[in-house]
Design a protein around this motif. Sequence first.
Motif, PDB file in Angstrom:
ATOM      1  N   LEU A  68       0.883  -1.161   0.000  1.00  0.00           N
ATOM      2  CA  LEU A  68       0.000   0.000   0.000  1.00  0.00           C
ATOM      3  C   LEU A  68       0.922   1.212   0.000  1.00  0.00           C
ATOM      4  CD1 LEU A  68      -2.576  -0.887   2.805  1.00  0.00           C
ATOM      5  CD2 LEU A  68      -3.022  -0.789   0.357  1.00  0.00           C
ATOM      6  N   ALA A  69       0.752   2.086  -0.939  1.00  0.00           N
ATOM      7  CA  ALA A  69       1.605   3.263  -1.007  1.00  0.00           C
ATOM      8  C   ALA A  69       0.754   4.486  -1.300  1.00  0.00           C
ATOM      9  CB  ALA A  69       2.662   3.078  -2.097  1.00  0.00           C
ATOM     10  N   ASP A  70       0.735   5.409  -0.363  1.00  0.00           N
ATOM     11  CA  ASP A  70       0.046   6.674  -0.561  1.00  0.00           C
ATOM     12  C   ASP A  70       0.657   7.696   0.385  1.00  0.00           C
ATOM     13  OD1 ASP A  70      -1.135   6.283   1.990  1.00  0.00           O
ATOM     14  OD2 ASP A  70      -2.928   5.406   1.141  1.00  0.00           O
ATOM     15  N   ASP A  71       0.047   8.842   0.449  1.00  0.00           N
ATOM     16  CA  ASP A  71       0.550   9.890   1.340  1.00  0.00           C
ATOM     17  C   ASP A  71       0.422   9.462   2.792  1.00  0.00           C
ATOM     18  OD1 ASP A  71       1.114  11.525  -0.800  1.00  0.00           O
ATOM     19  OD2 ASP A  71      -0.818  12.575  -0.703  1.00  0.00           O
ATOM     20  N   MET A  72       1.281  10.023   3.611  1.00  0.00           N
ATOM     21  CA  MET A  72       1.243   9.744   5.039  1.00  0.00           C
ATOM     22  C   MET A  72      -0.076  10.228   5.640  1.00  0.00           C
ATOM     23  SD  MET A  72       4.607  10.626   7.145  1.00  0.00           S
ATOM     24  CE  MET A  72       4.406  10.702   8.880  1.00  0.00           C
ATOM     25  N   GLY A  73      -0.614   9.445   6.554  1.00  0.00           N
ATOM     26  CA  GLY A  73      -1.806   9.873   7.269  1.00  0.00           C
ATOM     27  C   GLY A  73      -3.118   9.511   6.624  1.00  0.00           C
ATOM     28  N   LEU A  74      -3.106   8.621   5.623  1.00  0.00           N
ATOM     29  CA  LEU A  74      -4.360   8.260   4.960  1.00  0.00           C
ATOM     30  C   LEU A  74      -4.925   6.919   5.432  1.00  0.00           C
ATOM     31  CD1 LEU A  74      -3.753   9.542   1.327  1.00  0.00           C
ATOM     32  CD2 LEU A  74      -5.073  10.588   3.158  1.00  0.00           C
ATOM     33  N   GLY A  75      -4.319   6.325   6.448  1.00  0.00           N
ATOM     34  CA  GLY A  75      -4.939   5.160   7.072  1.00  0.00           C
ATOM     35  C   GLY A  75      -4.458   3.805   6.603  1.00  0.00           C
ATOM     36  N   LYS A  76      -3.190   3.695   6.246  1.00  0.00           N
ATOM     37  CA  LYS A  76      -2.667   2.380   5.837  1.00  0.00           C
ATOM     38  C   LYS A  76      -2.699   1.403   6.997  1.00  0.00           C
ATOM     39  CE  LYS A  76       0.977   4.425   4.167  1.00  0.00           C
ATOM     40  NZ  LYS A  76       0.472   5.795   4.135  1.00  0.00           N
ATOM     41  N   THR A  77      -2.465   1.896   8.220  1.00  0.00           N
ATOM     42  CA  THR A  77      -2.449   1.010   9.389  1.00  0.00           C
ATOM     43  C   THR A  77      -3.801   0.337   9.575  1.00  0.00           C
ATOM     44  OG1 THR A  77      -0.764   2.377  10.447  1.00  0.00           O
ATOM     45  CG2 THR A  77      -2.017   0.881  11.867  1.00  0.00           C
ATOM     46  N   ILE A  78      -4.885   1.085   9.513  1.00  0.00           N
ATOM     47  CA  ILE A  78      -6.215   0.494   9.696  1.00  0.00           C
ATOM     48  C   ILE A  78      -6.541  -0.474   8.568  1.00  0.00           C
ATOM     49  CG2 ILE A  78      -7.572   2.332   8.581  1.00  0.00           C
ATOM     50  CD1 ILE A  78      -8.553   0.428  11.774  1.00  0.00           C
ATOM     51  N   GLN A  79      -6.032  -0.203   7.355  1.00  0.00           N
ATOM     52  CA  GLN A  79      -6.258  -1.117   6.232  1.00  0.00           C
ATOM     53  C   GLN A  79      -5.561  -2.452   6.484  1.00  0.00           C
ATOM     54  OE1 GLN A  79      -5.780   0.886   2.269  1.00  0.00           O
ATOM     55  NE2 GLN A  79      -5.453   2.673   3.581  1.00  0.00           N
ATOM     56  N   VAL A  80      -4.339  -2.384   6.970  1.00  0.00           N
ATOM     57  CA  VAL A  80      -3.588  -3.609   7.258  1.00  0.00           C
ATOM     58  C   VAL A  80      -4.224  -4.360   8.416  1.00  0.00           C
ATOM     59  CG1 VAL A  80      -1.366  -4.509   8.047  1.00  0.00           C
ATOM     60  CG2 VAL A  80      -1.434  -2.757   6.275  1.00  0.00           C
ATOM     61  N   LEU A  81      -4.643  -3.650   9.451  1.00  0.00           N
ATOM     62  CA  LEU A  81      -5.322  -4.303  10.579  1.00  0.00           C
ATOM     63  C   LEU A  81      -6.608  -4.987  10.118  1.00  0.00           C
ATOM     64  CD1 LEU A  81      -4.800  -1.623  13.387  1.00  0.00           C
ATOM     65  CD2 LEU A  81      -3.693  -3.877  13.199  1.00  0.00           C
ATOM     66  N   ALA A  82      -7.354  -4.318   9.255  1.00  0.00           N
ATOM     67  CA  ALA A  82      -8.589  -4.918   8.723  1.00  0.00           C
ATOM     68  C   ALA A  82      -8.264  -6.158   7.905  1.00  0.00           C
ATOM     69  CB  ALA A  82      -9.354  -3.891   7.884  1.00  0.00           C
ATOM     70  N   ALA A  83      -7.195  -6.098   7.104  1.00  0.00           N
ATOM     71  CA  ALA A  83      -6.801  -7.259   6.311  1.00  0.00           C
ATOM     72  C   ALA A  83      -6.376  -8.415   7.204  1.00  0.00           C
ATOM     73  CB  ALA A  83      -5.670  -6.886   5.348  1.00  0.00           C
ATOM     74  N   MET A  84      -5.642  -8.109   8.258  1.00  0.00           N
ATOM     75  CA  MET A  84      -5.220  -9.159   9.184  1.00  0.00           C
ATOM     76  C   MET A  84      -6.422  -9.793   9.880  1.00  0.00           C
ATOM     77  SD  MET A  84      -1.800  -7.307  10.702  1.00  0.00           S
ATOM     78  CE  MET A  84      -1.526  -8.522  11.974  1.00  0.00           C
ATOM     79  N   CYS A  85      -7.376  -8.982  10.295  1.00  0.00           N
ATOM     80  CA  CYS A  85      -8.591  -9.519  10.926  1.00  0.00           C
ATOM     81  C   CYS A  85      -9.379 -10.361   9.926  1.00  0.00           C
ATOM     82  CB  CYS A  85      -9.451  -8.395  11.473  1.00  0.00           C
ATOM     83  SG  CYS A  85      -8.788  -7.586  12.923  1.00  0.00           S
ATOM     84  N   HIS A  86      -9.407  -9.933   8.687  1.00  0.00           N
ATOM     85  CA  HIS A  86     -10.119 -10.686   7.653  1.00  0.00           C
ATOM     86  C   HIS A  86      -9.508 -12.076   7.472  1.00  0.00           C
ATOM     87  CE1 HIS A  86     -12.341 -11.526   4.000  1.00  0.00           C
ATOM     88  NE2 HIS A  86     -11.197 -11.843   3.400  1.00  0.00           N
ATOM     89  N   LEU A  87      -8.187 -12.127   7.549  1.00  0.00           N
ATOM     90  CA  LEU A  87      -7.504 -13.423   7.387  1.00  0.00           C
ATOM     91  C   LEU A  87      -7.722 -14.298   8.608  1.00  0.00           C
ATOM     92  CD1 LEU A  87      -4.158 -12.273   5.780  1.00  0.00           C
ATOM     93  CD2 LEU A  87      -6.084 -13.402   4.660  1.00  0.00           C
TER      94      LEU A  87
END
Length: 87
Positions: A68-87
């Motif tokens: 995931l690559a975008d500007d800082m502060g756009l919520g990559k952490t929550i996206q990764v946490l959601a992906a981990m929970c999904h798995l």
Amino acid sequence: MEPKDNFENIDDAELLTEIAEKRNKLASFTEITNTKIPVEITADLRHYQKEGLNWLNFLNEMQWGGILADDMGLGKTIQVLAAMCHL
């Protein structure tokens, strides 16, 4: 002119099989599906964060690596946490 495959120098049957499987998956690909936000995630994901979750799930389904690559502060952490929970 079609690009040339440079697989003739690969002397690894397992790797060639993996490459063939990935090519077949990609050839039959039509769209990235929507991933249900796990119940453990209580935050409201923005539309682009949902797309990031879909992307991470797609990469997992295809057994590919990615980022995931975008500007800082756009919520990559929550996206990764959601992906981990999904798995």
